[in-house]
Write a protein that holds these residues in place. Structure first.
Motif, PDB file in Angstrom:
ATOM      1  N   GLY A 119       0.840  -1.188   0.000  1.00  0.00           N
ATOM      2  CA  GLY A 119       0.000   0.000   0.000  1.00  0.00           C
ATOM      3  C   GLY A 119       0.873   1.235   0.000  1.00  0.00           C
ATOM      4  O   GLY A 119       2.038   1.204   0.399  1.00  0.00           O
ATOM      5  N   GLU A 120       0.312   2.340  -0.417  1.00  0.00           N
ATOM      6  CA  GLU A 120       1.078   3.572  -0.505  1.00  0.00           C
ATOM      7  C   GLU A 120       1.594   3.985   0.875  1.00  0.00           C
ATOM      8  O   GLU A 120       0.832   4.099   1.824  1.00  0.00           O
ATOM      9  N   GLY A 121       2.897   4.183   0.988  1.00  0.00           N
ATOM     10  CA  GLY A 121       3.484   4.605   2.248  1.00  0.00           C
ATOM     11  C   GLY A 121       3.637   3.511   3.269  1.00  0.00           C
ATOM     12  O   GLY A 121       4.071   3.775   4.391  1.00  0.00           O
ATOM     13  N   ARG A 122       3.294   2.268   2.920  1.00  0.00           N
ATOM     14  CA  ARG A 122       3.380   1.170   3.878  1.00  0.00           C
ATOM     15  C   ARG A 122       4.396   0.149   3.394  1.00  0.00           C
ATOM     16  O   ARG A 122       4.285  -0.366   2.283  1.00  0.00           O
ATOM     17  N   GLY A 123       5.358  -0.157   4.235  1.00  0.00           N
ATOM     18  CA  GLY A 123       6.366  -1.127   3.874  1.00  0.00           C
ATOM     19  C   GLY A 123       5.923  -2.538   4.208  1.00  0.00           C
ATOM     20  O   GLY A 123       4.828  -2.764   4.723  1.00  0.00           O
ATOM     21  N   PRO A 124       6.774  -3.518   3.912  1.00  0.00           N
ATOM     22  CA  PRO A 124       6.446  -4.914   4.192  1.00  0.00           C
ATOM     23  C   PRO A 124       6.304  -5.167   5.688  1.00  0.00           C
ATOM     24  O   PRO A 124       6.865  -4.451   6.515  1.00  0.00           O
ATOM     25  N   LEU A 125       5.549  -6.207   6.016  1.00  0.00           N
ATOM     26  CA  LEU A 125       5.241  -6.555   7.399  1.00  0.00           C
ATOM     27  C   LEU A 125       6.077  -7.753   7.849  1.00  0.00           C
ATOM     28  O   LEU A 125       6.099  -8.784   7.166  1.00  0.00           O
ATOM     29  N   PHE A 126       6.765  -7.619   8.972  1.00  0.00           N
ATOM     30  CA  PHE A 126       7.569  -8.692   9.542  1.00  0.00           C
ATOM     31  C   PHE A 126       7.111  -8.975  10.975  1.00  0.00           C
ATOM     32  O   PHE A 126       6.636  -8.069  11.677  1.00  0.00           O
ATOM     33  N   VAL A 127       7.272 -10.223  11.404  1.00  0.00           N
ATOM     34  CA  VAL A 127       6.996 -10.587  12.801  1.00  0.00           C
ATOM     35  C   VAL A 127       8.178 -11.360  13.357  1.00  0.00           C
ATOM     36  O   VAL A 127       8.907 -12.038  12.622  1.00  0.00           O
ATOM     37  N   VAL A 128       8.358 -11.238  14.684  1.00  0.00           N
ATOM     38  CA  VAL A 128       9.467 -11.884  15.393  1.00  0.00           C
ATOM     39  C   VAL A 128       8.891 -12.776  16.485  1.00  0.00           C
ATOM     40  O   VAL A 128       8.032 -12.348  17.258  1.00  0.00           O
ATOM     41  N   GLY A 129       9.360 -14.016  16.541  1.00  0.00           N
ATOM     42  CA  GLY A 129       8.929 -14.934  17.582  1.00  0.00           C
ATOM     43  C   GLY A 129       9.610 -14.666  18.911  1.00  0.00           C
ATOM     44  O   GLY A 129      10.292 -13.659  19.111  1.00  0.00           O
ATOM     45  N   PHE A 163       7.076  -7.560  17.266  1.00  0.00           N
ATOM     46  CA  PHE A 163       7.576  -8.603  18.159  1.00  0.00           C
ATOM     47  C   PHE A 163       6.382  -9.213  18.883  1.00  0.00           C
ATOM     48  O   PHE A 163       5.502  -8.491  19.369  1.00  0.00           O
ATOM     49  N   LEU A 164       6.360 -10.538  18.998  1.00  0.00           N
ATOM     50  CA  LEU A 164       5.219 -11.232  19.583  1.00  0.00           C
ATOM     51  C   LEU A 164       5.360 -11.493  21.078  1.00  0.00           C
ATOM     52  O   LEU A 164       4.565 -12.224  21.656  1.00  0.00           O
ATOM     53  N   GLY A 193       8.756   3.962   9.116  1.00  0.00           N
ATOM     54  CA  GLY A 193       8.207   2.632   9.398  1.00  0.00           C
ATOM     55  C   GLY A 193       7.798   2.536  10.850  1.00  0.00           C
ATOM     56  O   GLY A 193       7.559   3.548  11.508  1.00  0.00           O
ATOM     57  N   TYR A 194       7.729   1.329  11.356  1.00  0.00           N
ATOM     58  CA  TYR A 194       7.536   1.196  12.798  1.00  0.00           C
ATOM     59  C   TYR A 194       7.994  -0.166  13.296  1.00  0.00           C
ATOM     60  O   TYR A 194       8.063  -1.149  12.551  1.00  0.00           O
ATOM     61  N   CYS A 195       8.345  -0.190  14.568  1.00  0.00           N
ATOM     62  CA  CYS A 195       8.742  -1.395  15.291  1.00  0.00           C
ATOM     63  C   CYS A 195       7.915  -1.411  16.568  1.00  0.00           C
ATOM     64  O   CYS A 195       8.023  -0.497  17.389  1.00  0.00           O
TER      65      CYS A 195
END
Length: 393
Positions: A119-129, A163-164, A193-195
């Motif tokens: 989406g515009e202005g939105r980067g890829p989504l990552f998750v951390v176990g 982070f989960l 982005g965001y974390c």
């Protein structure tokens, strides 16, 4: 959770001594004020507010064939509520249980290369176990996905990282992990982005051990304390020594559930979240309010419920996931908490004689394709997972 015998806690006789918990007495470091941060230590940046993100549809991913799960096994990924009545599938941590041997493989799909933003202005989504204090492994995994550079600074622009939960306990540097996540939150926000992070049961455990120490709490099987439970489940003296108000405040404000791009993210594979509200906002507000009230019994009950596990694994597991998705939204649940090798029923031996222990290489999709497990079992020689969503066929 898995079936197992409960290690006795404070107020129960006789006290069972284990390699994990040699004594239920409160150690000296928990009876004295936490020392100030060592000179020269990195400051803790404030965490900027999170910008709302509109979810996008997620394509359906393929699923491994579903097979009946073998009998559950005890494992060192459990957090046990000392002195609590044993709910179905509930077990304490024990150090002398099977571990996974590095170097072997298990039938889990590896992840694709990063894809462009959806989406515009939105980067890829990552998750951390689950990280559990394994800072070096976390840095390596984040670097391998291009999320940080060689200096450990945010390098992913407008990427989104979740982070989960379960940052501390068992591993060598839980506070270092929290410091890293807090710093990356500020750096990611500055880059567009965001974390962000979710509340795990070990965050509740560390908060309780610091706030309530050896204060008795109500439990169904006798007297329990947060201090004893924290020690039993891998509490580290070095983490308690370095724990500061900024860490406690940060942990206490973490959300428990969030929906991103059709993925319902939560720490524990349990339906206990339904006890705290019928919307995501209600759940997060209710849990924050419980921690704000600072009542030991209420916090203990919250910790006990979010330590439950395996709700999605066996018969009826897909229905349990559907209940959560129907209530809170999303097309798939993504969770940590229960190590993938135990969801698969595959374990190695502690001495490594047979050389048959599996190693996790990626997430585990199960419950008729509705659940994705992200705890790679780093505490038992597995793998710390950092993956991009949606999963690739």
């Amino acid at each position: 959770m898995v079936e197992g015998s409960m290690t006795q806690g404070a107020g129960q006789e006789p006290v069972v001594r284990t390699a994990t918990l040699r004594d239920f007495r409160v150690p000296p470091y928990a009876q004295t004020p936490v020392p100030p941060q060592a000179p020269g230590a990195a400051p803790h940046p404030s965490v900027p507010p999170r910008a709302p993100v509109q979810p996008a549809p997620v394509p359906h991913a393929s699923v491994e064939p579903h097979a009946p799960a073998p009998p559950p096994l005890p494992h060192p990924g459990n957090a046990a509520a000392v002195g609590d009545e044993l709910p179905e599938g509930y077990t304490p941590t024990e150090r002398d249980l099977p571990v996974i041997n590095r170097g072997d493989t298990v039938k889990i799909q590896t992840l694709p290369e990063p894809r462009p933003a959806t989406g515009e202005g939105r980067g890829p989504l990552f998750v951390v176990g689950d990280v559990h204090g394994y800072l070096d492994e976390l840095l390596a995994a984040l670097g391998a996905q291009g999320l940080i550079d060689a200096d450990g600074s945010w390098a992913a622009g407008n990427a989104r990282l979740w982070f989960l939960g379960d940052f501390t306990d068992r591993g060598p540097d839980g506070i270092g992990v929290i410091d890293l996540v807090m710093r990356l939150s500020a750096e990611a926000a500055a880059a567009g982005g965001y974390c962000k992070a979710l509340m795990g049961n070990h965050e509740l455990l560390l908060i309780g051990a610091k706030r309530f120490a050896d204060t008795p709490v109500n439990s169904g099987a006798g007297t329990a304390t947060f201090q004893a439970a924290w020690l039993l489940n891998g509490g580290q003296k070095s983490d308690m020594d370095r724990l500061q108000d900024v860490h406690l405040q940060w942990m206490s404000r973490l959300d428990a559930v969030v929906e991103e791009d059709g993925h319902l993210l939560m720490h524990s594979d349990t339906t206990a979240y339904l006890d705290y509200g019928s919307t995501i906002e209600d759940v997060n507000d209710t849990i924050t309010a419980i921690l704000t009230r600072n009542d030991a019994d209420e916090c203990w009950d919250l910790f006990r419920k979010l330590t439950k596990r395996f709700a999605f694994r066996d018969e009826g597991g897909a229905e349990a996931v559907r209940e959560l998705l129907t209530t809170y939204g999303g097309q798939r649940v993504v969770h940590g908490h229960s190590p993938i090798p135990y969801l698969l029923g595959e374990v190695g031996t502690e001495d490594g004689e047979d050389g048959s222990g599996p190693v996790v290489n990626g997430p585990h999709v199960y419950a008729e394709g509705l659940a994705i497990a992200m705890d790679g079992g780093v505490t038992m020689a597995g793998k710390l997972l950092v993956v991009q969503l949606p999963l690739h066929d």
